[in-house]
Design an enzyme around this catalytic site. Sequence first.
Site, PDB file in Angstrom:
ATOM      1  N   GLU A 175       0.827  -1.206   0.000  1.00  0.00           N
ATOM      2  CA  GLU A 175       0.000   0.000   0.000  1.00  0.00           C
ATOM      3  C   GLU A 175       0.864   1.259   0.000  1.00  0.00           C
ATOM      4  OE1 GLU A 175      -3.477  -2.372   2.424  1.00  0.00           O
ATOM      5  OE2 GLU A 175      -2.304  -0.850   3.474  1.00  0.00           O
ATOM      6  N   ASP A 304      -3.629  -8.648  18.112  1.00  0.00           N
ATOM      7  CA  ASP A 304      -2.224  -8.842  17.765  1.00  0.00           C
ATOM      8  C   ASP A 304      -1.345  -9.234  18.935  1.00  0.00           C
ATOM      9  OD1 ASP A 304      -2.872  -8.135  15.238  1.00  0.00           O
ATOM     10  OD2 ASP A 304      -1.485  -6.445  15.081  1.00  0.00           O
ATOM     11  N   ALA A 320      -7.093  -6.943  11.632  1.00  0.00           N
ATOM     12  CA  ALA A 320      -8.121  -6.170  12.332  1.00  0.00           C
ATOM     13  C   ALA A 320      -9.369  -7.011  12.563  1.00  0.00           C
ATOM     14  CB  ALA A 320      -8.469  -4.919  11.530  1.00  0.00           C
TER      15      ALA A 320
END
Lengths: 426, 426
Positions: A175, A304, A320
Site C-alpha cells: 500500500e 495482535d 483487524a
Amino acid sequence: MAEGNDRPRVVIVGAGFGGLACAQALGAAPVRVTVVDRHNYHLFQPLLYQVATAALSPADIAEPIRRILHRHRNIDVRMAEVTGVDTAGRAVRLADGARLPYDRLVIATGSVYSYFGHEAEWERHAPGLKTIENAREIRARLLQAFEAAEVCDDAAERDRLLTTVVIGGGPTGVEMAGSVAELARYTLSRDFRRIDPTKARILLVEAAPRILGTFPDDLGAYAERALRDKGVQVMTGAMVERIEADGVVVGGRKIPAATMVWGAGVKASPAARWLGVEPAKGGRIAVEADLSVPGLPGVYALGDTAQALGADGAPLPGLAQVAKQQGEHLGAGLARELAGGAPVGPFRFRNRGNTAIVGRNAAVFDFGRRRLKGRLAWLLWAIVHVWLLVNFEKRLMVTVQWLWRWLTYQRGARLITREPPDAERP
Amino acid sequence: MAEGNDRPRVVIVGAGFGGLACAQALGAAPVRVTVVDRHNYHLFQPLLYQVATAALSPADIAEPIRRILHRHRNIDVRMAEVTGVDTAGRAVRLADGARLPYDRLVIATGSVYSYFGHEAEWERHAPGLKTIENAREIRARLLQAFEAAEVCDDAAERDRLLTTVVIGGGPTGVEMAGSVAELARYTLSRDFRRIDPTKARILLVEAAPRILGTFPDDLGAYAERALRDKGVQVMTGAMVERIEADGVVVGGRKIPAATMVWGAGVKASPAARWLGVEPAKGGRIAVEADLSVPGLPGVYALGDTAQALGADGAPLPGLAQVAKQQGEHLGAGLARELAGGAPVGPFRFRNRGNTAIVGRNAAVFDFGRRRLKGRLAWLLWAIVHVWLLVNFEKRLMVTVQWLWRWLTYQRGARLITREPPDAERP
C-alpha cells in the site's frame, strides 16, 4: 461516576479494534468497564498509510474513545500509560501511580514493529507505520525530500533524495509503495521546476521470494505487476542487511535513499511481561480457546498481542477482523458470564476476506475460495473501508476526499508540519 | 528551470496573504519570480483557532505553495529559511548558504506574537496562535486538561485543570474564548463521567476598558454580551502581570489555569533587521505610498511586517485584506514597471469590512458606515471565510465539516497528538 459500585469490574487495556469491540459488547451489561489507552483516540490503522502519503488528515481516521463510547454510561475511559499488572492483587498499574482493580482483565494492546533486534539503529532511519506521529513523520520526510531535491545541484545526491525504499512486501508495504508512486507520478508531477517527480524511484524490498506472502500466488503476482505498472521497482528475495541515515544495504549493495519506511515485521506489545508469562512467538501471549491466559484467572488477551489458534491449529493472523471478532466474542461472553450465565465459550474466527490495495484501480481480495483483483476489487476495497470507519462523519469526510482525489489526482494534506531532527533530514 | 534567463528577477519572501497575492499578480508577467517561505504551505490563519479547538484539521486550512502557484511557469517556489538580505549586492541570503539575486525584493513575512519583553518566560506557558504547530499544541493542552481533570481527586487542582485563560480581547482572543466555551459546553458535555465539562471556566482577559477595541463600541458591547451568554468570563481593564506554569497573575491576583493562550499583541517579523533599517512601531518597516522601503531601491514591504499609512495618515491595520490588497497592487505594479511601463503607484486601501466571530449564531461586521451583528453576521462570516479559502477542495471540506458541526455540535479533530513537555503538562 460509573453506575453500580457493587458490580463486577472489567478493565480493558487498549482501544484498538479488539478492545473497542469488547467494550461495546459490554455496554449494556451489569458491569463497570474501564477502557485504558495511552491515546485519547481510536485509530483506524488500515488507512494510516494514506496519512503518511498526504491523502488524508489524522483526524479523518481517528476519533476520541470517549466519544465512541459516551452512550454507554457504565463505561469509563482513561487516557493513561499502563506500566504493569498485579495479577495476584488483580489490579492494573498506571504510570501516574494509580491502580485499577479488576474482576476481569482484557489485554488488547496490539503490536509494534520489530526490527529483528536492530530497533536502536534502524528505527529512526526507517520508521514503521503504527501511530499518527509515525505517519506525520514519514509524510514530512517524503515531501521534504522532494523540496531538497529541487534545490540540489549534485546529480547523485538528487537521485538519492528522490529515492524511497519501503521494506517489507506485506499489505502495508504494498500500500505504501503504491501510494508513494502515485503521489510522485500524479500529485506532484507538475509542481516542481528543476526536478521531474515522475522520475522518483520507489523500491519495495521483500526478503521472501514473492510479495503478499499471506495471499494466494496469483494475487501476489498480480500485485507485483500492478506495482511495476505504477513505476515501483519490486525486489523480492532481497534481504535488508543494514539501514543507515542515507540509505539501505540490500544483498551487499548500498541503495542510497532519503525516505525509508519499515513494514517488515511486527511483534506483540510488551504485555506478556506485565503478566509475567512466557511470551510465545513474536512476543505474543498464548491464550486458550476462550481467549483466557492460562494460569491467570480472569485475565484475557486478544488481537495482535495474543496468540490464539484457529480451527486448523495454526495461529490466527494479525488482522483487524480477528481482533474485532475476538473483542465482540469476549465482550458478549463476559457480559453473559458476569450476569450469572454461561462462561465465555471458545472463539471461532470467521474469515471475512483478506485484502490489500496497490493503488488506483488495483487491489486484491482473498475470500478463501473466491478471489478478486483489479478495478472491482479496488472499488470493493474503498466501499468496505469507508463502511468500517467509526461513524458517519468520518465516512462522509473520507468519501468526499476520495472522490475529489479520484477526479483530480490531487491530495489534500501535503503538509510538512514537523521538522525532522537535523541528523535525519534527507 | 524558470523561463527566460534574461528577465528581471523578483524575489518574494513569505507566502502569506500578501506574498501570495503579489506572486499571483506576477504570474503572467515577463519576469522570473521566486517565492521563499519557511513552510511548504500557505496557511489560512483566520481559521487557525478552529484547529486549536478541534473543529478543523491543519490540512483544511493549509495548501502547498507549489500547488497554488504551479500553473505559473515563471514562478519558482523555495522552501527555505531566510537569514538576511545583502541590499548592496541585491541578494537574499538563505540558511543553507544559497543566495537569491533579485532586481526587486518583496518582504511579506508577517508578524509574530509579542510578549512585551517576556517572550522567554511567558511564551512556553501561553503560546500564541500563528502556526499549525501552535494550534496543535494548544489543542493538545486543552484536551489533555479535561483528561487530567477527569482523574483528579483534588478539587482545587481539578478547578485549575478546567480553567482556560485567553489573554487579549482582539478578534483572535474573542474567537478563541468563544470556541473553547462551545467545545466545553456542547462537544465534550456528555463524554466524561466524573467531571462536568460544562462547568469549565473560560476567562478572556483584556487590558483595555473593552474588548474588540478596533471595532465600534456597540459591536464590542454585543460581543461581550454574546461571550457571557456562552459562559465566558470577560475581564476588561485587567492587566496580565505574570504568566506562570500553573496560572496567570492579573491585577495582583493569581488565577490558577491549565490552558493559557496568548493573543494580546503582535510585532513584525525581524525583516527590518535583515534590511538594516530602523524599525518603526512594533518592529515594522516603514514604507512609502508605493510600498517601497526608503533608501533601498527595488525593495518593498507589505502586510503585517510593513508600516504603510492610510488615507487618514494613520498606519493601516494588520489585517489579511490589507496584505492581500497590497500584494495585488504591488504585483500588478511591478509587472507593469518591469515590462517597461509606469512604475508602481501609491497603494490605496479599500476597506472590505472588519469582522470577528464569537461562535454559533454570533459574529460582528464593521463595514465603516454599516454594521452587522448576530445570526446574520455569523452566516455572512461563514460564507465569506469559505469563499476566501484557497481552492474548491478546501471550500468543500470546510463546508461539509461546518454543516456537520452545526447539525450535531460535534467536532471532528479532538486529537491529542503531541505530548507537551513534562514541565508543561497541565
